[in-house]
Write a protein that holds these residues in place. Sequence first.
Motif, mmCIF file in Angstrom:
data_model
loop_
_atom_site.group_PDB
_atom_site.id
_atom_site.type_symbol
_atom_site.label_atom_id
_atom_site.label_comp_id
_atom_site.label_asym_id
_atom_site.label_seq_id
_atom_site.Cartn_x
_atom_site.Cartn_y
_atom_site.Cartn_z
ATOM 1 N N LEU A 1 0.842 -1.199 0.000
ATOM 2 C CA LEU A 1 0.000 0.000 0.000
ATOM 3 C C LEU A 1 0.874 1.245 0.000
ATOM 4 N N GLU B 1 -2.851 4.913 2.057
ATOM 5 C CA GLU B 1 -3.846 4.096 1.339
ATOM 6 C C GLU B 1 -4.667 3.214 2.275
ATOM 7 N N ARG C 1 -7.905 4.663 3.170
ATOM 8 C CA ARG C 1 -8.863 4.990 2.107
ATOM 9 C C ARG C 1 -9.390 3.733 1.424
ATOM 10 N N THR D 1 -5.945 -2.688 -7.795
ATOM 11 C CA THR D 1 -6.550 -1.888 -6.725
ATOM 12 C C THR D 1 -5.897 -2.279 -5.394
ATOM 13 N N PRO D 2 -6.082 -1.455 -4.345
ATOM 14 C CA PRO D 2 -5.510 -1.831 -3.044
ATOM 15 C C PRO D 2 -5.952 -3.235 -2.609
#
Length: 186
Positions: free
Chosen positions: A45, A49, A52, A118-119
Amino acid sequence: MIGEPLAVDLTNTRPLCPDGVHDLLENAADAGVWLAAQPDRIGVLGRGEANRLTERDVADLHDIRDAVNAALEPVRHGRRPPASALRALNDAQRAAPAIQEARWTRGAVTAAPVRSGTPGQRLAARFAEAAAELLSDPAVTTIRECYSEPCVMLFLPTNPRRRWCSAEICGNRARVARYYQRHKQR
Ligand SMILES: [Zn+2]
């Protein structure tokens, strides 16, 4: 509870507390706190991050935790894991592969693994990779569940005599219980 192999840390995110099972990854805020506890070890990350995360990211984390649990439970007892669990681990890694990204930093080239996606995809891939390493390690069959009664935490004992997930919490609880047991018998 962190500091076990990363895949074990992930399965330990559902501790059994006196008032029932808690989920340390229940929502984005909880997951953010847990992930921020060892950011360098997880390492996928960017700055901030973890604070979020979306619901989709949390769902990805839950899915990979389910796959890790489904594979780890039989394998740590020396049994064959479900093909669907191994497939889920492999698919998660394939969705966010890591490259060794070379960068010029302060007069030298450094290389560090960087994942796409994506994360949630990056986290799932990272935990799936950690799970593949753990499941293929012969030491996987030495993973134990904490001896303290309702506790369900897993640990990889580096000392063969270790019996509790945490000497401070479960080890103490067992000592106190033994003390009262002896006291009662007199
Ligand atoms: Zn315990």
